[in-house]
Design a protein around this motif. Sequence first.
Motif, short mmCIF file in Angstrom:
data_model
loop_
_atom_site.label_atom_id
_atom_site.label_comp_id
_atom_site.label_asym_id
_atom_site.label_seq_id
_atom_site.Cartn_x
_atom_site.Cartn_y
_atom_site.Cartn_z
N ILE A 27 -1.59 53.02 10.48
CA ILE A 27 -1.81 52.82 11.90
C ILE A 27 -0.53 52.25 12.51
N SER A 28 -0.51 52.14 13.83
CA SER A 28 0.69 51.59 14.49
C SER A 28 0.72 50.07 14.35
N GLN A 29 1.93 49.50 14.55
CA GLN A 29 2.07 48.05 14.46
C GLN A 29 1.25 47.34 15.54
N PRO A 30 1.28 47.81 16.80
CA PRO A 30 0.45 47.15 17.82
C PRO A 30 -1.04 47.19 17.47
N ALA A 31 -1.50 48.29 16.86
CA ALA A 31 -2.91 48.38 16.49
C ALA A 31 -3.26 47.35 15.43
N ALA A 32 -2.34 47.16 14.46
CA ALA A 32 -2.56 46.15 13.42
C ALA A 32 -2.57 44.75 14.03
N THR A 33 -1.67 44.50 14.96
CA THR A 33 -1.62 43.20 15.63
C THR A 33 -2.92 42.92 16.37
N ARG A 34 -3.45 43.93 17.06
CA ARG A 34 -4.70 43.76 17.81
C ARG A 34 -5.87 43.47 16.86
N LEU A 35 -5.89 44.11 15.70
CA LEU A 35 -6.97 43.86 14.75
C LEU A 35 -6.96 42.42 14.25
N ILE A 36 -5.76 41.90 13.96
CA ILE A 36 -5.65 40.52 13.50
C ILE A 36 -6.06 39.56 14.62
N ALA A 37 -5.58 39.82 15.84
CA ALA A 37 -5.91 38.96 16.98
C ALA A 37 -7.42 38.95 17.24
N SER A 38 -8.04 40.11 17.16
CA SER A 38 -9.49 40.17 17.42
C SER A 38 -10.28 39.48 16.31
N LEU A 39 -9.78 39.56 15.06
CA LEU A 39 -10.45 38.86 13.97
C LEU A 39 -10.36 37.35 14.17
N GLU A 40 -9.18 36.86 14.55
CA GLU A 40 -9.02 35.42 14.81
C GLU A 40 -9.94 34.97 15.94
N ALA A 41 -10.07 35.80 16.97
CA ALA A 41 -10.95 35.46 18.09
C ALA A 41 -12.41 35.40 17.64
N ASP A 42 -12.79 36.31 16.75
CA ASP A 42 -14.18 36.35 16.28
C ASP A 42 -14.53 35.15 15.40
N ILE A 43 -13.59 34.73 14.53
CA ILE A 43 -13.91 33.67 13.58
C ILE A 43 -13.59 32.28 14.13
N GLY A 44 -12.75 32.21 15.16
CA GLY A 44 -12.51 30.94 15.82
C GLY A 44 -11.40 30.08 15.25
N PHE A 45 -10.54 30.62 14.43
CA PHE A 45 -9.37 29.85 13.97
C PHE A 45 -8.24 30.81 13.61
N GLU A 46 -7.01 30.27 13.59
CA GLU A 46 -5.83 31.09 13.33
C GLU A 46 -5.71 31.36 11.83
N LEU A 47 -5.18 32.54 11.53
CA LEU A 47 -5.06 32.96 10.13
C LEU A 47 -3.62 32.92 9.63
N PHE A 48 -2.65 33.03 10.53
CA PHE A 48 -1.25 33.13 10.09
C PHE A 48 -0.34 32.25 10.96
N ASP A 49 0.69 31.69 10.31
CA ASP A 49 1.80 31.03 11.01
C ASP A 49 3.03 31.90 10.82
N ARG A 50 3.86 32.02 11.87
CA ARG A 50 5.09 32.80 11.76
C ARG A 50 6.19 31.89 11.23
N VAL A 51 6.77 32.26 10.08
CA VAL A 51 7.84 31.49 9.45
C VAL A 51 8.98 32.44 9.14
N LYS A 52 10.10 32.30 9.90
CA LYS A 52 11.29 33.13 9.69
C LYS A 52 10.96 34.62 9.70
N GLY A 53 10.19 35.05 10.67
CA GLY A 53 9.88 36.47 10.83
C GLY A 53 8.77 36.98 9.95
N ARG A 54 8.21 36.13 9.12
CA ARG A 54 7.11 36.55 8.26
C ARG A 54 5.83 35.82 8.65
N LEU A 55 4.71 36.43 8.30
CA LEU A 55 3.42 35.81 8.59
C LEU A 55 2.99 35.01 7.36
#
Length: 303
Positions: A27-55
């Motif tokens: 899938i496209s990168q924006p689509a993957a980003t949206r899936l992660i964002a929607s999952l975080e919204a559904d569960i109510g907490f953040e899943l990843f921290d950005r550290v030097k360009g990596r999740l």
Amino acid sequence: MNLRQLEAFRAVILGQTVTRAAEMLHISQPAATRLIASLEADIGFELFDRVKGRLQPTPEALTLYQEVQRSLIGVERIARTAQDIRSLKRGSLHIACAPAMGLIFMPRVIASFMAEHEGVHVSLVVHSSAQVIELMVGQRCDLGIIVLPNTYPSPRSEQLIATRMLCALPASHSLCEKPVIVPEDLRGEAFISYPHSIGSRQQIDTIFAAHGVERELRLETQLSQPMCEFVEHGLGVALVDALSAVNYRGDGIVFKPFEPAIEMDFAMLLPVHGPVSKLHTAFLEHTQAFIERHVPKAYRFTA
């Protein structure tokens, strides 16, 4: 939550970047980003921290990942099972069969079928045609194989083969030189017969009576295989079904066409209710093809 969100979450954990996760999921990168964002919204907490360009997954994400991994493995197992069912590598068949076909011929058919369909489980039971019909009507088996004609109402069926009964003679018998045996040839012969409870007995007796031929009736058995054994041991001659003749492995017996022809047909009963499965159809077609390869044309009935 939905399955696609969880797949994206796992892909990011494994790939460590959204770009790699998108490639893994095609899938496209924006689509993957949206899936992660929607999952975080559904569960109510953040899943990843950005550290030097990596999740970098959070501790909560790693705890969640363990459960997601187990769940997705289960989903993948279901998908593989579905694929196996679609390709006929998984499933079960409970087959009830009349003795004339069930003792030797059907085991050969089943062995050939299972060699081509690993993972399929098969159960074979041998009963009279009437009992096979009862099992099918009661939905206690998947497929049934019976001898026709029968006096019981039967569910939907497909004919497997129309055969003719053959005359079984000891290999040393003088009639072995004849191309076709007729009732007059068997006058006074010791005759091994089916009991009166078998439908073929009435047909055979009627033909000999119509030709005014008396036989010496001293031995009866309801199965063709022991009947052939009796013939080979010189206890008499007999009329047997063609499939038993095909499967008989002794070398002290000769099978000859008998006239007038006595038809003995075999049919496969299909499930009474609901559609026929792909596995049922595959087994029916395999059985028909096996019969075509292994039953000589001379043993078949032609009107």
